[in-house]
Design an enzyme around this catalytic site. Structure first.
Site, PDB file in Angstrom:
ATOM      1  N   SER A  91       0.772  -1.501   0.033  1.00 33.89           N
ATOM      2  CA  SER A  91       0.013   0.001   0.112  1.00 33.89           C
ATOM      3  C   SER A  91       0.834   1.251  -0.002  1.00 33.89           C
ATOM      4  O   SER A  91       0.296   2.326  -0.375  1.00 33.89           O
ATOM      5  CB  SER A  91      -1.024   0.066   1.211  1.00 33.89           C
ATOM      6  OG  SER A  91      -0.237   0.363   2.395  1.00 33.89           O
ATOM      7  N   LYS A  97       0.493   4.606   6.669  1.00 34.58           N
ATOM      8  CA  LYS A  97      -0.203   5.463   5.465  1.00 34.58           C
ATOM      9  C   LYS A  97       0.809   6.708   5.609  1.00 34.58           C
ATOM     10  O   LYS A  97       1.424   6.999   6.422  1.00 34.58           O
ATOM     11  CB  LYS A  97      -1.436   5.406   5.445  1.00 34.58           C
ATOM     12  CG  LYS A  97      -2.258   4.119   5.789  1.00 34.58           C
ATOM     13  CD  LYS A  97      -2.196   3.507   4.550  1.00 34.58           C
ATOM     14  CE  LYS A  97      -3.231   2.012   4.664  1.00 34.58           C
ATOM     15  NZ  LYS A  97      -3.037   0.898   3.694  1.00 34.58           N
TER      16      LYS A  97
END
Length: 254
Positions: free
Chosen positions: A53, A119
């Site tokens: 990700s 993230k």
């Protein structure tokens, strides 16, 4: 007449010296484990990247150092505990056995990332985050971001439209590999499906944030610092943070 030391006396002295050395070694090891545990809890921790990700900023298997002393800010790469229902099989991390977990806890092995995500922090409390402007750029407080330095090659800033205001005590996060990231955007859809955008499942509580990733330390060929991209420096200050988020799954006015 002077007594001559016997062989038994010599053996006892040897055993006594060995015992003292063993006790000193145990004390050193225990002390080192305590110090390492304290550093892990309050200063810094190492994590293994479990998913795609954050490519190409971070690759699967990278080891990163996460610093816990500094407040996080826009543009930081942050590690946080699963705020609830975010983790899928591809990002859950491989949980070690009891011995491996012990060495994780005391800081002698990098955390296997079980129960954590990583993230990029896009929106702080009070920030208005929207996608996208007429040029397809992400907006933060009306300022378009130039994400070319970290966005995965070929990815758009977002394939879905949205406008949000980040609530108090929460942050809005997105992966750099947007097409392979189950981030805040995905959970905006969950919110919409569960009662007209009344919840805040898309936002990460600040008290769930472990810290900011500051450096890749392994593999050796990928060693390097992780900083805040320059584009975030031009973002205007946030407005007042509402108690509840404002969420719309429509594009901002062009």
């Amino acid at each position: 007449m002077t007594d001559t030391p016997t062989k038994t006396d010599a053996k006892s002295a040897h055993r006594s010296g060995f015992g003292a050395a063993a006790r000193e070694f145990v004390l050193i090891v225990v002390g080192a484990l305590i110090v390492s545990s304290i550093l892990r809890a309050f200063v810094g921790q190492m994590f293994i990247i479990p998913s795609e990700s954050m490519e190409n900023t971070l690759l699967v298997g990278d080891r990163v150092v996460v610093e816990k002393l500094t407040d996080v800010k826009r543009g930081d790469v942050v590690v946080f505990e699963d705020p609830g229902g975010w983790l899928g099989p591809e990002e859950s991390g491989q949980k070690r056995g009891s011995i491996g977990r012990f060495f994780e806890v005391v800081g002698l092995l990098p955390d296997s990332s079980h129960g954590h995500l990583i993230k990029r922090l896009i929106g702080m409390p009070g920030d208005k985050v929207a996608c996208c402007d007429s040029k397809g750029r992400l907006l933060v407080n009306g300022q378009p971001l130039d994400e070319t330095s970290y966005l995965y090659p070929g990815d758009a800033p977002s394939q879905m439209d949205f406008q949000v205001t980040v609530p108090a005590g929460k942050i809005f996060v997105m992966g750099d590999h947007r097409s392979a990231s189950g981030d805040s955007r995905v959970h905006l859809q969950d919110v919409d499906a569960n009662g007209g955008n009344q919840g805040d499942a898309a936002f990460v509580p600040l008290d769930k944030v472990t810290g900011r990733a500051i450096m890749i330390v392994w593999p050796a060929g990928r060693w390097g610092k992780l900083g805040v991209p320059d584009t975030f420096k031009s973002v205007p200050a946030a407005g007042p943070a509402p108690d509840k988020p404002s969420i719309s799954l429509t594009p901002p006015p062009k």
